[in-house]
Design an enzyme around this catalytic site. Structure first.
Site, PDB file in Angstrom:
ATOM      1  N   TRP A 184      28.548  -2.339  18.560  1.00 53.57           N
ATOM      2  CA  TRP A 184      29.295  -1.072  18.544  1.00 53.57           C
ATOM      3  C   TRP A 184      28.762  -0.208  17.409  1.00 53.57           C
ATOM      4  CZ3 TRP A 184      32.303   0.999  14.530  1.00 53.57           C
ATOM      5  CH2 TRP A 184      32.825   2.263  14.839  1.00 53.57           C
ATOM      6  N   GLU A 225      30.002  -2.287  23.355  1.00 55.03           N
ATOM      7  CA  GLU A 225      31.359  -1.727  23.319  1.00 55.03           C
ATOM      8  C   GLU A 225      31.298  -0.207  23.381  1.00 55.03           C
ATOM      9  OE1 GLU A 225      33.464  -2.614  19.661  1.00 55.03           O
ATOM     10  OE2 GLU A 225      35.367  -1.871  20.439  1.00 55.03           O
ATOM     11  N   LYS A 227      33.104   3.748  23.498  1.00 57.04           N
ATOM     12  CA  LYS A 227      34.188   4.441  22.790  1.00 57.04           C
ATOM     13  C   LYS A 227      34.235   5.890  23.211  1.00 57.04           C
ATOM     14  CE  LYS A 227      36.209   4.910  18.241  1.00 57.04           C
ATOM     15  NZ  LYS A 227      36.381   4.271  16.952  1.00 57.04           N
ATOM     16  N   ASP A 259      37.445  -2.080  24.615  1.00 61.94           N
ATOM     17  CA  ASP A 259      38.459  -2.077  23.560  1.00 61.94           C
ATOM     18  C   ASP A 259      39.547  -1.136  24.077  1.00 61.94           C
ATOM     19  OD1 ASP A 259      39.880  -0.876  21.297  1.00 61.94           O
ATOM     20  OD2 ASP A 259      38.430  -1.876  19.982  1.00 61.94           O
ATOM     21  N   HIS A 262      39.860   2.564  23.144  1.00 66.58           N
ATOM     22  CA  HIS A 262      38.697   3.432  23.286  1.00 66.58           C
ATOM     23  C   HIS A 262      38.655   4.252  24.564  1.00 66.58           C
ATOM     24  CE1 HIS A 262      36.133   1.076  20.161  1.00 66.58           C
ATOM     25  NE2 HIS A 262      37.332   1.389  19.726  1.00 66.58           N
ATOM     26  N   HIS A 286      38.276  -6.216  23.389  1.00 64.53           N
ATOM     27  CA  HIS A 286      38.875  -6.069  22.065  1.00 64.53           C
ATOM     28  C   HIS A 286      40.322  -5.677  22.324  1.00 64.53           C
ATOM     29  CE1 HIS A 286      35.359  -5.432  19.033  1.00 64.53           C
ATOM     30  NE2 HIS A 286      35.478  -6.674  19.465  1.00 64.53           N
ATOM     31  N   ASP A 294      42.879   5.868  18.632  1.00 67.50           N
ATOM     32  CA  ASP A 294      42.367   4.517  18.365  1.00 67.50           C
ATOM     33  C   ASP A 294      42.828   4.063  16.980  1.00 67.50           C
ATOM     34  OD1 ASP A 294      40.804   2.204  18.625  1.00 67.50           O
ATOM     35  OD2 ASP A 294      39.091   3.159  17.654  1.00 67.50           O
ATOM     36  N   ASP A 296      44.338   1.374  15.936  1.00 65.42           N
ATOM     37  CA  ASP A 296      44.226  -0.049  15.605  1.00 65.42           C
ATOM     38  C   ASP A 296      45.468  -0.607  14.923  1.00 65.42           C
ATOM     39  OD1 ASP A 296      41.576  -0.962  16.603  1.00 65.42           O
ATOM     40  OD2 ASP A 296      40.865   0.679  15.372  1.00 65.42           O
ATOM     41  N   ASP A 326      41.252  -6.931  17.708  1.00 69.43           N
ATOM     42  CA  ASP A 326      40.570  -5.935  16.871  1.00 69.43           C
ATOM     43  C   ASP A 326      41.561  -4.878  16.426  1.00 69.43           C
ATOM     44  OD1 ASP A 326      38.842  -4.254  15.586  1.00 69.43           O
ATOM     45  OD2 ASP A 326      37.967  -3.406  17.403  1.00 69.43           O
TER      46      ASP A 326
HETATM   47  C1  RNT Z   1      35.723   0.589  16.368  1.00 70.36           C
HETATM   48  C2  RNT Z   1      35.494  -0.572  17.243  1.00 70.36           C
HETATM   49  C3  RNT Z   1      34.906  -1.775  16.591  1.00 70.36           C
HETATM   50  C4  RNT Z   1      35.464  -2.070  15.225  1.00 70.36           C
HETATM   51  C5  RNT Z   1      35.078  -3.402  14.642  1.00 70.36           C
HETATM   52  C6  RNT Z   1      35.381  -3.498  13.186  1.00 70.36           C
HETATM   53  O1  RNT Z   1      36.433   1.599  16.951  1.00 70.36           O
HETATM   54  O2  RNT Z   1      36.682  -0.925  17.872  1.00 70.36           O
HETATM   55  O3  RNT Z   1      35.007  -2.862  17.428  1.00 70.36           O
HETATM   56  O4  RNT Z   1      36.864  -1.993  15.225  1.00 70.36           O
HETATM   57  O5  RNT Z   1      33.775  -3.677  14.928  1.00 70.36           O
HETATM   58 ZN    ZN Z   2      36.696  -2.713  18.996  1.00 75.71          ZN
END
Ligand code: RNT
Ligand code: ZN
Length: 419
Positions: A184, A225, A227, A259, A262, A286, A294, A296, A326
């Site tokens: 990523w 990955e 986004k 993820d 994303h 993720h 996003d 998290d 994640d």
């Molecule tokens: C970022 C991605 C990625 C990170 C990690 C730390 O938006 O989700 O996966 O969160 O690699």
């Molecule tokens: Zn991620």
């Protein structure tokens, strides 16, 4: 009622729907879930001084962040001791551990810089997953890494990716479990690009060069990955959804990684899982909780989390979907953040395992859609909590209320003394 009687009552209730809760518990014990090391230190790592970059951000300043490998490992141990189930550990390249005075740049990282992590994982019978770190580094030029028009910059990051393939293979050989290696980058643009194709063509070429490093496909599982956007990268991301998915689809041995933070807020990864399972033997996830963006946040036992788990379980795909957590919240106790998130995903998996998938599918195929709705609503109030508690008991763990006392104690004795 004793705890055993309560579980028996739940088992019978589920039994009437065709679900065997004992079997559900046994299956859950086998499913590996990857725990991300980066919740413990706000995605800082040990190889740089500068800020977190790449369009991601932690917010909050709760005391007790791990600052050294020893602290991070101790915190991980505390968290692991409170989690049921089978775990892998997910590392980023920025968590390399150097000898005193040694510093090796990311293009030159070697397996030996992760020996201590391997020992940690092996002692705890955990597999390892890995991520090259394409953020928080001074060789990111104008916000770009693998898609940079500057060849020296791009080369540096390609070499980093290749080094990570070698390290991933070492992890797999040492632990005896495949290593998922996720690519990523935060490459993109804040404002309207003058060229959208060029960066993507370079990104494509860069990943191809990384994957040209020889590796055993049964040991290393490279992923891309995607986004939709990041902070300061709002207008354009090189590794968009279509880019990552098309790359994985056209490069054998490369997996798409979704993820769930994303995508646009009304897009659901739960729905995308079965779509990808039609075409890919293996995919990766993720698991996070995006709040409006996003962000998290810590994963909870909420509707979309349950729905994602359902799509994995009812399609018999738990050994085709590599699941990794994640998220990173610096505003609450970080050990608690790990434990709540891990337990939430475990609950979601167990709840999916206790869902009568065959019955629901049959109702749909028979076009008995009224009953399908009625049944799905009924199931929501089934005594799932008793099955969850039985699972915890079998794993030798306290139920949800008691574990927090242990976190509090650790906070007082260890975390608050970190100044
Ligand atoms: C970022 C991605 C990625 C990170 C990690 C730390 O938006 O989700 O996966 O969160 O690699
Ligand atoms: Zn991620």
């Amino acid at each position: 009622m004793t705890t055993t009687e309560k579980y028996q009552y739940a088992k019978e209730a589920y039994g009437k729907t065709g679900v065997d809760t004992d079997a559900a518990i046994e299956t859950l014990k086998k499913i590996p879930v990857s725990l991300h090391c980066w919740q413990g230190d706000d995605v800082t790592g040990f190889d740089h001084e500068g800020p977190l970059t790449g369009g991601i951000q932690t917010t909050g300043d709760y005391p007790g962040r791990a600052r050294t490998p020893e602290e991070l490992m101790a915190d991980l141990d505390k968290a692991l001791s409170l989690m049921p189930g089978r775990k892998k550990l997910n590392l980023h390249a920025s968590y390399a551990i150097f000898e005193k005075g040694e510093h090796v740049d990311r293009d030159k990282l070697e397996p030996r810089h992760f020996e201590k992590w391997v020992a940690f994982a092996k002692e705890r019978n955990m597999g390892l997953d890995f991520n090259p770190t394409f953020f928080s580094h001074d060789k990111i030029k104008d916000g770009l890494t693998l898609s940079s028009p500057d060849e020296a910059t791009r080369k540096f990051w390609i070499e980093h990716g290749k080094a990570c393939i070698r390290i991933s293979e070492y992890f797999a050989k040492e632990t005896g479990m495949p290593c998922v290696m996720n690519i990523w980058t935060g490459d993109g643009m804040k404002d309207i690009p003058g060229d959208r194709l060029g960066p993507r063509m370079r990104y494509k070429d860069s990943i191809e060069q990384i994957l040209s490093e020889p590796f055993d496909k049964s040991l290393v599982k490279p992923c891309v990955e995607s986004k939709v956007f990041g902070i300061g990268v709002e207008s354009y991301t090189a590794g968009s959804g279509e880019f990552a998915l098309s790359f994985a689809a056209t490069h054998k041995g490369c997996l798409p990684l979704m993820d769930n933070g994303h995508y646009h807020p009304t897009e659901m990864v739960s729905d995308k899982i079965p779509a990808l399972l039609c075409f890919f033997q293996e995919i990766a996830l993720h698991i996070t909780r995006p709040v409006r963006w996003d962000s998290d946040h810590v994963v909870l036992f909420d509707d979309e989390t349950k729905e994602m788990a359902k799509e994995i379980i009812r399609n018999d795909a738990w050994n085709r979907v590599y699941m990794a957590l994640d998220y990173f919240d610096a505003g609450i106790n970080r050990i608690s953040a790990w434990v709540v998130g891990f337990r939430s995903w475990q609950k979601a998996l167990l709840s999916a395992l206790c869902t009568p998938g065959k019955m629901l599918k049959q109702l749909q195929d028979d076009n008995r859609l009224t009953e399908l709705m009625v049944m799905q609503e009924e199931l929501k109030t089934y005594p799932f909590g008793e099955v969850w508690k039985e699972y915890l008991r079998q794993c030798g763990l306290d139920d949800d209320l008691k574990w927090f006392d242990q976190v509090k104690e650790y906070e007082n004795e260890v975390l608050l003394k970190r100044v």
